[in-house]
Write a protein that holds these residues in place. Sequence first.
Motif, PDB file in Angstrom:
ATOM      1  N   GLY A  77      14.917   5.164  -7.151  1.00  0.00           N
ATOM      2  CA  GLY A  77      13.514   5.184  -6.742  1.00  0.00           C
ATOM      3  C   GLY A  77      13.093   6.632  -6.535  1.00  0.00           C
ATOM      4  O   GLY A  77      13.951   7.517  -6.394  1.00  0.00           O
ATOM      5  N   SER A  78      11.791   6.907  -6.539  1.00  0.00           N
ATOM      6  CA  SER A  78      11.394   8.296  -6.254  1.00  0.00           C
ATOM      7  C   SER A  78      11.535   8.586  -4.768  1.00  0.00           C
ATOM      8  O   SER A  78      11.472   9.736  -4.337  1.00  0.00           O
ATOM      9  N   ASP A  79      11.756   7.556  -3.963  1.00  0.00           N
ATOM     10  CA  ASP A  79      12.056   7.801  -2.550  1.00  0.00           C
ATOM     11  C   ASP A  79      13.328   8.639  -2.386  1.00  0.00           C
ATOM     12  O   ASP A  79      13.452   9.395  -1.422  1.00  0.00           O
ATOM     13  N   TYR A  99       1.042   8.647   1.639  1.00  0.00           N
ATOM     14  CA  TYR A  99       2.216   7.786   1.530  1.00  0.00           C
ATOM     15  C   TYR A  99       3.129   7.963   2.757  1.00  0.00           C
ATOM     16  O   TYR A  99       3.465   9.086   3.130  1.00  0.00           O
ATOM     17  N   CYS A 138      -0.005  13.832  -2.744  1.00  0.00           N
ATOM     18  CA  CYS A 138       0.089  12.574  -3.474  1.00  0.00           C
ATOM     19  C   CYS A 138      -1.173  12.449  -4.319  1.00  0.00           C
ATOM     20  O   CYS A 138      -2.277  12.432  -3.789  1.00  0.00           O
ATOM     21  N   ASN A 175      -1.985   7.562  -2.359  1.00  0.00           N
ATOM     22  CA  ASN A 175      -1.803   6.260  -1.713  1.00  0.00           C
ATOM     23  C   ASN A 175      -2.033   6.485  -0.222  1.00  0.00           C
ATOM     24  O   ASN A 175      -1.330   7.317   0.358  1.00  0.00           O
ATOM     25  N   ASP A 183       3.260  14.057  -5.997  1.00  0.00           N
ATOM     26  CA  ASP A 183       3.762  12.696  -6.183  1.00  0.00           C
ATOM     27  C   ASP A 183       2.793  11.937  -7.089  1.00  0.00           C
ATOM     28  O   ASP A 183       1.680  11.613  -6.691  1.00  0.00           O
ATOM     29  N   TYR A 192       1.273   7.015  -9.416  1.00  0.00           N
ATOM     30  CA  TYR A 192       0.218   6.210 -10.052  1.00  0.00           C
ATOM     31  C   TYR A 192      -0.425   6.910 -11.237  1.00  0.00           C
ATOM     32  O   TYR A 192      -1.505   6.508 -11.682  1.00  0.00           O
ATOM     33  N   THR A 241       7.630   7.481 -11.234  1.00  0.00           N
ATOM     34  CA  THR A 241       8.461   6.305 -10.954  1.00  0.00           C
ATOM     35  C   THR A 241       8.270   5.243 -12.031  1.00  0.00           C
ATOM     36  O   THR A 241       7.224   5.217 -12.692  1.00  0.00           O
ATOM     37  N   SER A 289       8.374   2.209 -10.963  1.00  0.00           N
ATOM     38  CA  SER A 289       8.081   1.063 -10.076  1.00  0.00           C
ATOM     39  C   SER A 289       6.680   0.501 -10.233  1.00  0.00           C
ATOM     40  O   SER A 289       6.421  -0.619  -9.817  1.00  0.00           O
ATOM     41  N   LYS A 290       5.763   1.257 -10.781  1.00  0.00           N
ATOM     42  CA  LYS A 290       4.384   0.814 -10.757  1.00  0.00           C
ATOM     43  C   LYS A 290       3.960   0.355 -12.159  1.00  0.00           C
ATOM     44  O   LYS A 290       4.122  -0.804 -12.485  1.00  0.00           O
ATOM     45  N   ARG A 310      14.622   0.228  -8.990  1.00  0.00           N
ATOM     46  CA  ARG A 310      14.764   1.475  -8.256  1.00  0.00           C
ATOM     47  C   ARG A 310      15.074   2.648  -9.186  1.00  0.00           C
ATOM     48  O   ARG A 310      16.195   3.168  -9.215  1.00  0.00           O
TER      49      ARG A 310
END
Length: 352
Positions: A82-84, A109, A153, A157, A182, A185, A209, A211-212, A220
């Motif tokens: 994940g980018s986390d 975020y 970001c 977000n 970041d 999106y 990411t 993820s979206k 992840r």
Amino acid sequence: MKQFNPDTITRENIRQLVPYSSARDEFKSAARVFLDANENSLGSAIIESGFNRYPDPQQKSLKGAIAELKQVNEENIFIGNGSDEPIDLLVRAFCEPGLNNMIICPPTYGMYEVVAGINNIPIIRVPLLPGFELDAEGVLAAVNADSRIIFICSPNNPSANLMKAEAIEKLLTGFNGLVVVDEAYIDFAADASWLRRLETFPNLVVLQTLSKAWGLAALRVGMAFASTAIIGILNRIKPPYNLSEAAQQLALQALAEKSRVDEWIAILLRQREWLAQELAKLSCVEIVYPSNANFLLVKTTNAKEIYQYLTGKGIVVRNRSSVPGCENCLRITVGSPAENQQIIQSLQSFPS
Ligand SMILES: *Cc1c(COP(=O)(O)O)cnc(C)c1O
């Protein structure tokens, strides 16, 4: 030992930490329509293989595919769980706990703040200006000799807007530390990615990411793009097998489906416009903020009541009303056409 309370020996910053609360943590009952976590409601892609060997710690095949897709050299790519993960690694690599600070621009975020808390990194908050614009002068005035990272970001977000390029550029040229942009999106945004500016700005880190838009939130897989020097530092401190073989294989397979993802993006962008139009007609809606993401931030007459009303109908959105600057706001993910119709129909009969 009769009694042992681990709290008595826990680091003070960890004891005081408010952990990240995800959309799914906060939503407890059963739902059919999930519009709370900005996932892709339209689908994702899959394969299968043997998992007896450790995965490639350098993720070469996947990196090759990402390099081609993003037109970036492999040495400038870090792939994380994940980018986390790169958010955490950047903070751990560059900020000395209790000494070096990082800058965030709320509302933004939540993970930046959580990662800072875990690592005992002081935070300097420079709120976004009205219209959720980046206050570049304010940020540059707030940084000091101990500042190491500015997190931006864009699209942001939860406010869904892109930050102006001139403002980000001011930070990149004016700050002697990392500027992390970041772009979770970016696939839904009108502006170009900051990836094309990596060679110009040696202190730029771009996060993206799968993820979206790619519909792979459960896999992840996130990316950091930066100079070879910065990527080298991240590689030095990452867990060796930070990306599972399953994640590497499935991500590689998914990247071959770009045309499908592009179709989804086109559908979601049309749906975003439709949803924004329909929301704006509702008497319980005061403002639908402009969006460059796959969600809409919506100022309502009473976010808490509307949130609970939707929950009762099996529809879950993200209540952001406790976030400064987002009073009475709900964040609504653009879902499938059927889901979007369902939420509009439900809101049309909201008793106001
Ligand atoms: C969803 C999100 C991410 C998280 O990405 P993962 O790759 O799933 O860890 C990062 N940044 C922002 C702003 C997000 O909204």
